[in-house]
Design a protein around this motif. Structure first.
Motif, short mmCIF file in Angstrom:
data_model
loop_
_atom_site.label_atom_id
_atom_site.label_comp_id
_atom_site.label_asym_id
_atom_site.label_seq_id
_atom_site.Cartn_x
_atom_site.Cartn_y
_atom_site.Cartn_z
N LYS A 291 3.42 6.83 -1.73
CA LYS A 291 2.33 7.22 -0.73
C LYS A 291 2.98 6.70 0.73
CE LYS A 291 -2.54 6.04 0.27
NZ LYS A 291 -3.45 5.17 -0.15
N ARG B 89 0.67 -1.23 0.03
CA ARG B 89 0.04 0.18 0.10
C ARG B 89 0.93 1.32 0.09
NH1 ARG B 89 -4.22 -0.50 4.99
NH2 ARG B 89 -4.94 1.53 3.83
N TYR B 90 1.87 1.28 0.36
CA TYR B 90 2.84 2.29 0.65
C TYR B 90 4.23 2.41 0.01
CZ TYR B 90 -0.73 2.82 4.05
OH TYR B 90 -2.18 2.69 4.78
N ARG C 55 4.77 -0.08 -3.46
CA ARG C 55 3.36 0.09 -4.23
C ARG C 55 3.36 0.75 -5.40
NH1 ARG C 55 -1.92 1.69 -2.80
NH2 ARG C 55 -2.99 2.00 -5.05
#
Length: 208
Positions: A174, A105-106, A110
């Motif tokens: 992110k 996710r990060y 990602r």
């Protein structure tokens, strides 16, 4: 007819997928279920053959043939990833396997994931462009293949837009949210008054 066949192929994709996963995990027949899943590409072969026959019978190339090429390209580029994702979740929910790990996710992890997904879109655009080019050579009439050529540009515009979106994850990675009290924050010490203990020994003065 081509649009109807595209809809039929899309419905057939999900029907075969549901049947393959059900047979594989509910009926405990993994080989049969896998055989059903492997039938998925046959739908695209049928669509390709029907599109070619439609052109051979004198149909004017139109947006329907371009849409069919893009659909086949998308299935080639992203179909395997979709089936793999759904198979992992079916194995977890039905077969009792461990929960599949989700995509990162990060950070740059990602960004790499988004890059791999974009490669699928790039493959889809290449396949669609190749099929459209073959159709244009087959018709061999530039005045009738303008719509097919425009679909080639559409495929690469979609790939370019997706590529720019994927690139933003590398330029601006992110960041994971900072949880309260995780780093650099210490809880304040307790200031509640302690109860007085009358039985505790009292300090005495030293004699000089």
């Amino acid at each position: 007819m081509i649009v109807t066949l595209i809809i039929v192929c899309e419905i057939g994709f999900w029907v075969l997928l549901a049947a393959g996963l059900s047979v594989r995990y509910l009926l405990r027949m993994p080989r049969t279920g896998m055989a059903l899943l492997l039938c998925e590409p046959l739908l695209e072969v049928v669509l390709l053959v029907v599109t070619a026959l439609d052109l051979k019978n004198g149909a004017d190339p139109s947006w329907k043939h371009g849409l069919a090429a893009l659909y086949i390209g998308y299935t080639v580029g992203h179909g395997h990833r979709t089936v793999k994702w759904l198979d992992g979740h079916a194995a977890h929910r039905i077969g009792g396997a461990p929960r599949p790990a989700g995509p990162p996710r990060y950070g740059m992890a990602r960004a790499r994931h988004e890059g791999r997904v974009w490669l699928g879109t790039l493959l889809a655009a290449a396949v669609a462009t190749g099929l459209l080019q073959i159709a244009m050579w087959y018709v061999d009439d530039p005045s009738r293949t303008t719509s097919l050529e425009s679909w080639q540009y559409t495929a690469w515009r979609a790939a370019g837009i997706h590529g720019l979106i994927a690139l933003t994850y590398a330029i601006w990675p992110k960041k994971a949210p900072r949880h309260e009290g995780a780093r650099g924050t210490a809880r304040p010490a307790t200031t509640d008054p302690q109860p007085y203990d009358d039985t505790a020994p009292r300090p005495t003065e030293r004699s000089v």
